[in-house]
Design a protein around this motif. Structure first.
Motif, PDB file in Angstrom:
ATOM      1  N   MET A 231       0.848  -1.197   0.000  1.00  0.00           N
ATOM      2  CA  MET A 231       0.000   0.000   0.000  1.00  0.00           C
ATOM      3  C   MET A 231       0.881   1.244   0.000  1.00  0.00           C
ATOM      4  N   GLY A 232       1.903   1.248   0.839  1.00  0.00           N
ATOM      5  CA  GLY A 232       2.817   2.383   0.924  1.00  0.00           C
ATOM      6  C   GLY A 232       3.554   2.636  -0.376  1.00  0.00           C
ATOM      7  N   ARG A 233       3.837   1.592  -1.099  1.00  0.00           N
ATOM      8  CA  ARG A 233       4.535   1.718  -2.383  1.00  0.00           C
ATOM      9  C   ARG A 233       3.582   2.034  -3.530  1.00  0.00           C
ATOM     10  N   GLY A 234       2.274   2.022  -3.253  1.00  0.00           N
ATOM     11  CA  GLY A 234       1.288   2.293  -4.292  1.00  0.00           C
ATOM     12  C   GLY A 234       0.970   1.096  -5.166  1.00  0.00           C
ATOM     13  N   GLU A 235       1.415  -0.083  -4.767  1.00  0.00           N
ATOM     14  CA  GLU A 235       1.152  -1.292  -5.547  1.00  0.00           C
ATOM     15  C   GLU A 235      -0.237  -1.866  -5.265  1.00  0.00           C
ATOM     16  N   ILE A 236      -0.726  -1.637  -4.049  1.00  0.00           N
ATOM     17  CA  ILE A 236      -2.083  -2.025  -3.659  1.00  0.00           C
ATOM     18  C   ILE A 236      -2.770  -0.744  -3.207  1.00  0.00           C
ATOM     19  N   ASN A 237      -3.936  -0.455  -3.789  1.00  0.00           N
ATOM     20  CA  ASN A 237      -4.608   0.794  -3.441  1.00  0.00           C
ATOM     21  C   ASN A 237      -5.131   0.750  -2.001  1.00  0.00           C
ATOM     22  N   GLN A 238      -5.386   1.922  -1.454  1.00  0.00           N
ATOM     23  CA  GLN A 238      -5.790   2.051  -0.051  1.00  0.00           C
ATOM     24  C   GLN A 238      -7.084   1.303   0.253  1.00  0.00           C
ATOM     25  N   GLY A 239      -8.062   1.402  -0.628  1.00  0.00           N
ATOM     26  CA  GLY A 239      -9.346   0.741  -0.392  1.00  0.00           C
ATOM     27  C   GLY A 239      -9.212  -0.765  -0.280  1.00  0.00           C
ATOM     28  N   ALA A 240      -8.547  -1.368  -1.248  1.00  0.00           N
ATOM     29  CA  ALA A 240      -8.374  -2.818  -1.243  1.00  0.00           C
ATOM     30  C   ALA A 240      -7.478  -3.258  -0.090  1.00  0.00           C
ATOM     31  N   GLY A 241      -6.395  -2.523   0.134  1.00  0.00           N
ATOM     32  CA  GLY A 241      -5.462  -2.884   1.198  1.00  0.00           C
ATOM     33  C   GLY A 241      -6.093  -2.861   2.575  1.00  0.00           C
ATOM     34  N   LYS A 242      -6.839  -1.785   2.853  1.00  0.00           N
ATOM     35  CA  LYS A 242      -7.500  -1.682   4.155  1.00  0.00           C
ATOM     36  C   LYS A 242      -8.520  -2.800   4.349  1.00  0.00           C
ATOM     37  N   ARG A 243      -9.253  -3.108   3.295  1.00  0.00           N
ATOM     38  CA  ARG A 243     -10.280  -4.157   3.408  1.00  0.00           C
ATOM     39  C   ARG A 243      -9.622  -5.525   3.585  1.00  0.00           C
ATOM     40  N   LEU A 244      -8.501  -5.762   2.939  1.00  0.00           N
ATOM     41  CA  LEU A 244      -7.760  -7.013   3.137  1.00  0.00           C
ATOM     42  C   LEU A 244      -7.356  -7.159   4.608  1.00  0.00           C
ATOM     43  N   ILE A 245      -6.774  -6.118   5.154  1.00  0.00           N
ATOM     44  CA  ILE A 245      -6.313  -6.163   6.546  1.00  0.00           C
ATOM     45  C   ILE A 245      -7.493  -6.300   7.501  1.00  0.00           C
ATOM     46  N   GLU A 246      -8.570  -5.562   7.251  1.00  0.00           N
ATOM     47  CA  GLU A 246      -9.763  -5.683   8.097  1.00  0.00           C
ATOM     48  C   GLU A 246     -10.298  -7.111   8.099  1.00  0.00           C
ATOM     49  N   THR A 247     -10.281  -7.741   6.939  1.00  0.00           N
ATOM     50  CA  THR A 247     -10.786  -9.110   6.834  1.00  0.00           C
ATOM     51  C   THR A 247      -9.890 -10.083   7.592  1.00  0.00           C
ATOM     52  N   ILE A 248      -8.592  -9.920   7.468  1.00  0.00           N
ATOM     53  CA  ILE A 248      -7.655 -10.776   8.205  1.00  0.00           C
ATOM     54  C   ILE A 248      -7.875 -10.608   9.703  1.00  0.00           C
ATOM     55  N   GLU A 249      -8.039  -9.383  10.150  1.00  0.00           N
ATOM     56  CA  GLU A 249      -8.290  -9.124  11.571  1.00  0.00           C
ATOM     57  C   GLU A 249      -9.601  -9.764  12.026  1.00  0.00           C
ATOM     58  N   GLU A 250     -10.616  -9.717  11.171  1.00  0.00           N
ATOM     59  CA  GLU A 250     -11.903 -10.335  11.499  1.00  0.00           C
ATOM     60  C   GLU A 250     -11.761 -11.856  11.617  1.00  0.00           C
ATOM     61  N   ILE A 251     -11.006 -12.463  10.727  1.00  0.00           N
ATOM     62  CA  ILE A 251     -10.767 -13.912  10.806  1.00  0.00           C
ATOM     63  C   ILE A 251     -10.102 -14.242  12.137  1.00  0.00           C
ATOM     64  N   LYS A 252      -9.119 -13.450  12.513  1.00  0.00           N
ATOM     65  CA  LYS A 252      -8.412 -13.681  13.782  1.00  0.00           C
ATOM     66  C   LYS A 252      -9.360 -13.550  14.976  1.00  0.00           C
ATOM     67  N   LYS A 253     -10.267 -12.584  14.941  1.00  0.00           N
ATOM     68  CA  LYS A 253     -11.197 -12.336  16.050  1.00  0.00           C
ATOM     69  C   LYS A 253     -12.248 -13.423  16.202  1.00  0.00           C
ATOM     70  N   ARG A 254     -12.541 -14.121  15.122  1.00  0.00           N
ATOM     71  CA  ARG A 254     -13.618 -15.110  15.158  1.00  0.00           C
ATOM     72  C   ARG A 254     -13.233 -16.410  15.861  1.00  0.00           C
ATOM     73  N   GLY A 255     -12.002 -16.529  16.291  1.00  0.00           N
ATOM     74  CA  GLY A 255     -11.597 -17.713  17.034  1.00  0.00           C
ATOM     75  C   GLY A 255     -11.450 -18.968  16.188  1.00  0.00           C
ATOM     76  N   VAL A 256     -11.087 -18.774  14.951  1.00  0.00           N
ATOM     77  CA  VAL A 256     -10.877 -19.906  14.045  1.00  0.00           C
ATOM     78  C   VAL A 256      -9.615 -20.652  14.480  1.00  0.00           C
ATOM     79  N   ASN A 257      -9.678 -21.987  14.481  1.00  0.00           N
ATOM     80  CA  ASN A 257      -8.518 -22.778  14.881  1.00  0.00           C
ATOM     81  C   ASN A 257      -7.328 -22.569  13.958  1.00  0.00           C
ATOM     82  N   ASP A 258      -7.543 -22.646  12.658  1.00  0.00           N
ATOM     83  CA  ASP A 258      -6.435 -22.522  11.714  1.00  0.00           C
ATOM     84  C   ASP A 258      -6.561 -21.231  10.917  1.00  0.00           C
ATOM     85  N   VAL A 259      -6.140 -20.149  11.511  1.00  0.00           N
ATOM     86  CA  VAL A 259      -6.246 -18.826  10.899  1.00  0.00           C
ATOM     87  C   VAL A 259      -5.502 -18.795   9.565  1.00  0.00           C
TER      88      VAL A 259
END
Length: 145
Positions: free
Chosen positions: A64-92
């Motif tokens: 994102m910082g290098r401009g290779e991934i746009n801010q919208g997509a990058g933020k949503r990717l990270i938000e989704t990863i964080e949501e997976i982690k919060k859901r208590g999935v055994n194999d994140v």
């Protein structure tokens, strides 16, 4: 055996498919600059290699910082990863790999689309394809005689 019930697992799967469709649309320019498909592939390959969610998040932020991934997509990717982690999935790691695979499929399904506005879940992506969002160069002429 996962600590999640069948219903929770189905809910997570639907969430990942919906979010992948949204991220793919953002990557197609809905979140800023169009992301090159090699970036989508690189995220999946990198995660397969280092199998570490935090490293993946750092890589996304770097791109994102290098401009290779746009801010919208990058933020949503990270938000989704964080949501997976919060859901208590055994194999994140496996669930994040599933998610990145879905992003790749959704992104590739939009490859020839001129625009993907309005795609915010799998259902809207399916509707877009069915109702004419597919590539304009597809003109079926029927079998050659």
């Amino acid at each position: 055996m996962s600590s999640l019930s069948k219903s929770s697992t189905d809910d997570l799967e639907k969430f990942l498919l919906d979010r992948a469709s949204e991220v793919a649309c953002l990557a197609k320019g809905g979140g800023g600059k169009v992301v090159d498909k090699t970036q989508v592939n690189n995220l999946l390959t990198s995660m397969q290699n280092f199998k570490n969610v935090e490293k993946l998040e750092l890589l996304i932020m770097r791109q994102m910082g290098r401009g290779e991934i746009n801010q919208g997509a990058g933020k949503r990717l990270i938000e989704t990863i964080e949501e997976i982690k919060k859901r208590g999935v055994n194999d994140v790691v496996e669930r994040v790999l599933d998610f990145l695979g879905y992003v790749k499929w959704a992104f590739e399904s939009m490859e020839k689309m001129e625009a993907c506005s309005g795609v915010n879940n799998l259902s809207s992506l399916v509707d877009k394809v069915i109702k004419g969002g597919e590539p304009q160069h597809r003109n079926f002429q029927g079998p050659k005689k």
